[in-house]
Design an enzyme around this catalytic site. Structure first.
Site, PDB file in Angstrom:
ATOM      1  N   LYS A 151       0.804  -1.233   0.000  1.00 46.93           N
ATOM      2  CA  LYS A 151       0.000   0.000   0.000  1.00 46.93           C
ATOM      3  C   LYS A 151       0.840   1.288   0.000  1.00 46.93           C
ATOM      4  O   LYS A 151       0.451   2.266  -0.627  1.00 46.93           O
ATOM      5  CB  LYS A 151      -0.930   0.022   1.210  1.00 46.93           C
ATOM      6  CG  LYS A 151      -2.077  -0.970   1.122  1.00 46.93           C
ATOM      7  CD  LYS A 151      -3.026  -0.669   2.259  1.00 46.93           C
ATOM      8  CE  LYS A 151      -4.000  -1.762   2.535  1.00 46.93           C
ATOM      9  NZ  LYS A 151      -4.915  -1.399   3.630  1.00 46.93           N
ATOM     10  N   ASP A 155     -10.591   3.504   2.473  1.00 44.17           N
ATOM     11  CA  ASP A 155     -10.973   3.216   3.869  1.00 44.17           C
ATOM     12  C   ASP A 155     -11.655   4.435   4.492  1.00 44.17           C
ATOM     13  O   ASP A 155     -12.512   4.291   5.368  1.00 44.17           O
ATOM     14  CB  ASP A 155      -9.746   2.843   4.712  1.00 44.17           C
ATOM     15  CG  ASP A 155      -9.261   1.440   4.417  1.00 44.17           C
ATOM     16  OD1 ASP A 155     -10.055   0.652   3.860  1.00 44.17           O
ATOM     17  OD2 ASP A 155      -8.102   1.127   4.722  1.00 44.17           O
ATOM     18  N   ARG A 193       2.946   6.783  19.554  1.00 45.36           N
ATOM     19  CA  ARG A 193       2.313   6.632  18.229  1.00 45.36           C
ATOM     20  C   ARG A 193       1.094   7.545  18.106  1.00 45.36           C
ATOM     21  O   ARG A 193       0.832   8.106  17.047  1.00 45.36           O
ATOM     22  CB  ARG A 193       1.854   5.183  18.035  1.00 45.36           C
ATOM     23  CG  ARG A 193       2.865   4.335  17.293  1.00 45.36           C
ATOM     24  CD  ARG A 193       2.270   2.971  17.016  1.00 45.36           C
ATOM     25  NE  ARG A 193       2.059   2.734  15.593  1.00 45.36           N
ATOM     26  CZ  ARG A 193       1.436   1.660  15.111  1.00 45.36           C
ATOM     27  NH1 ARG A 193       0.946   0.753  15.935  1.00 45.36           N
ATOM     28  NH2 ARG A 193       1.292   1.506  13.819  1.00 45.36           N
TER      29      ARG A 193
HETATM   30  P1  ATR Z   1      -3.677  -1.268  11.346  1.00 43.90           P
HETATM   31  O1  ATR Z   1      -2.856  -0.797  10.191  1.00 43.90           O
HETATM   32  O2  ATR Z   1      -4.709  -2.300  11.002  1.00 43.90           O
HETATM   33  O3  ATR Z   1      -4.265  -0.121  12.115  1.00 43.90           O
HETATM   34  P2  ATR Z   1      -1.424  -1.653  13.147  1.00 43.90           P
HETATM   35  O4  ATR Z   1      -0.666  -0.530  12.508  1.00 43.90           O
HETATM   36  O5  ATR Z   1      -0.700  -2.914  13.430  1.00 43.90           O
HETATM   37  O6  ATR Z   1      -2.680  -2.086  12.278  1.00 43.90           O
HETATM   38  O7  ATR Z   1      -2.099  -1.087  14.498  1.00 43.90           O
HETATM   39  C1  ATR Z   1      -2.715  -1.920  15.412  1.00 43.90           C
HETATM   40  C2  ATR Z   1      -3.294  -1.075  16.549  1.00 43.90           C
HETATM   41  O8  ATR Z   1      -3.837  -1.961  17.531  1.00 43.90           O
HETATM   42  C3  ATR Z   1      -2.257  -0.215  17.256  1.00 43.90           C
HETATM   43  O9  ATR Z   1      -2.864   0.980  17.675  1.00 43.90           O
HETATM   44  C4  ATR Z   1      -1.873  -1.106  18.458  1.00 43.90           C
HETATM   45  O10 ATR Z   1      -1.350  -0.396  19.546  1.00 43.90           O
HETATM   46  P3  ATR Z   1       0.254  -0.100  19.635  1.00 43.90           P
HETATM   47  O11 ATR Z   1       0.509   1.058  18.728  1.00 43.90           O
HETATM   48  O12 ATR Z   1       0.486   0.215  21.053  1.00 43.90           O
HETATM   49  O13 ATR Z   1       0.931  -1.364  19.182  1.00 43.90           O
HETATM   50  C5  ATR Z   1      -3.233  -1.663  18.793  1.00 43.90           C
HETATM   51  N1  ATR Z   1      -3.134  -2.876  19.623  1.00 43.90           N
HETATM   52  C6  ATR Z   1      -2.760  -4.107  19.230  1.00 43.90           C
HETATM   53  N2  ATR Z   1      -2.787  -4.970  20.282  1.00 43.90           N
HETATM   54  C7  ATR Z   1      -3.186  -4.229  21.377  1.00 43.90           C
HETATM   55  C8  ATR Z   1      -3.393  -4.530  22.774  1.00 43.90           C
HETATM   56  N3  ATR Z   1      -3.218  -5.782  23.248  1.00 43.90           N
HETATM   57  N4  ATR Z   1      -3.804  -3.513  23.578  1.00 43.90           N
HETATM   58  C9  ATR Z   1      -4.002  -2.264  23.106  1.00 43.90           C
HETATM   59  N5  ATR Z   1      -3.801  -1.923  21.803  1.00 43.90           N
HETATM   60  C10 ATR Z   1      -3.396  -2.892  20.956  1.00 43.90           C
END
Ligand code: ATR
Length: 295
Positions: free
Chosen positions: A85, A120, A174
């Protein structure tokens, strides 16, 4: 943003040649199971359009060449998924949405130029409009998560005029980085500040993977939200996440991840095949049935 020296690839391939029906493809690596062919074939069939939509497995080192010759391969456009992407954005002429999200998922040709967008954004917004009309009366929205999906959601909310978007993420840095990109209307907040914010939120959106099959549930007390609040979850496996179930049992309006998936497909179809398709209950049932067998 990475700009490739050869972005805005010319259409060197003579896309208007031949009389074959138009076809689009989904480019990914690996070519994971996707619902996009099911969705686009449904619309081609019900609108009586002679056209095609296929999956193309393209490894990263072949991606540039593949889209350089996209029309020579017989395609009028494409969807792009992981891991291409960002590269699709760099190799095309992106619109404001694709630029803001930092990723393109839909490609088409305009005056011989390869253009891109990120659907999206409208998938999320149009699904909210369909499921919870009036949702945009909310002055404050709380978005959970700060990944790529969150960027599309935040951009859509700002574009629509939501006054304040509060952004909570497990990793605060982030959330800060994403908020910085969007300016003062987006406020990063600590994950442990969620409960304190809920009573004044008109919209709650989960963009994290929490609640997905195999992941822990999202522990948020929707009982703290005001009665007119709307709850949206981008997760669509399961269709009814624990968050949505809790919101519905409280009588709150909800928008689910499958609705967004269906709505985000509309624009690509329109760009490639020239008719704007509808997200119908029948299409939803079809994809729901597919998810039930292969989730
Ligand atoms: P996408 O592109 O689908 O948004 P991503 O970039 O991998 O996927 O983001 C996943 C999101 O889910 C992130 O905000 C992640 O938080 P972190 O930035 O702290 O990693 C969040 N996430 C994943 N597992 C989590 C958990 N167990 N608790 C809280 N947030 C979680």
């Amino acid at each position: 943003m990475v700009i490739d020296s050869d972005r805005r690839l010319p259409d060197v391939t003579g896309m208007t040649s031949g009389t074959k029906p138009p076809a689009a493809c989904l480019i990914g690596w690996p070519a994971a199971h996707s619902r996009s062919p099911l969705i686009h074939h449904y619309w081609l069939r019900t609108l009586g359009i002679a056209g095609g939509y296929v999956i193309e497995a393209v490894p990263p080192d072949e991606f540039k060449d593949f889209i350089f010759r996209l029309s020579l391969r017989g395609f009028v456009g494409a969807n792009v998924t992981m891991p291409h992407k960002e590269r699709a954005l760099a190799l095309s002429k992106p619109d404001a949405r694709a630029r803001a999200v930092g990723a393109a998922n839909t490609l088409w040709f305009e005056n011989g130029e390869l253009c891109s967008t990120n659907t999206d954004v409208e998938g999320f917004i149009n699904n909210l409009d369909a499921c919870a009309p009036g949702w945009d009366k909310a002055e404050d929205a709380l978005v959970l998560g700060a990944g790529g999906a969150s960027r599309a959601v935040v951009f859509g909310l700002i574009e629509r005029g939501i006054k304040r978007v509060h952004l909570a993420n497990r990793t605060m840095a982030r959330a800060r980085a994403l908020a910085d990109q969007f300016g003062a209307r987006v406020q990063p907040v600590a994950w442990n500040a969620i409960d304190g914010l809920l009573p004044s939120m008109g919209l709650l959106v989960n963009t994290t993977s929490l609640g997905m099959h195999g992941q822990p549930a999202l522990e948020v007390d929707v009982g703290l939200l005001p009665p007119q609040a709307v709850v949206a979850d981008l997760v669509y496996a399961p269709l009814q996440t624990p968050l949505l179930a809790a919101a519905r049992s409280r009588g709150l309006k909800t928008a689910d991840g499958l609705g967004m998936l269906l709505h985000q497909a509309v624009r690509g179809f329109e760009l490639w095949f020239g008719r704007r398709p509808e997200v119908t209950p029948e299409l939803r049932e079809l994809v729901e049935a597919d998810l039930a067998t292969k989730a």
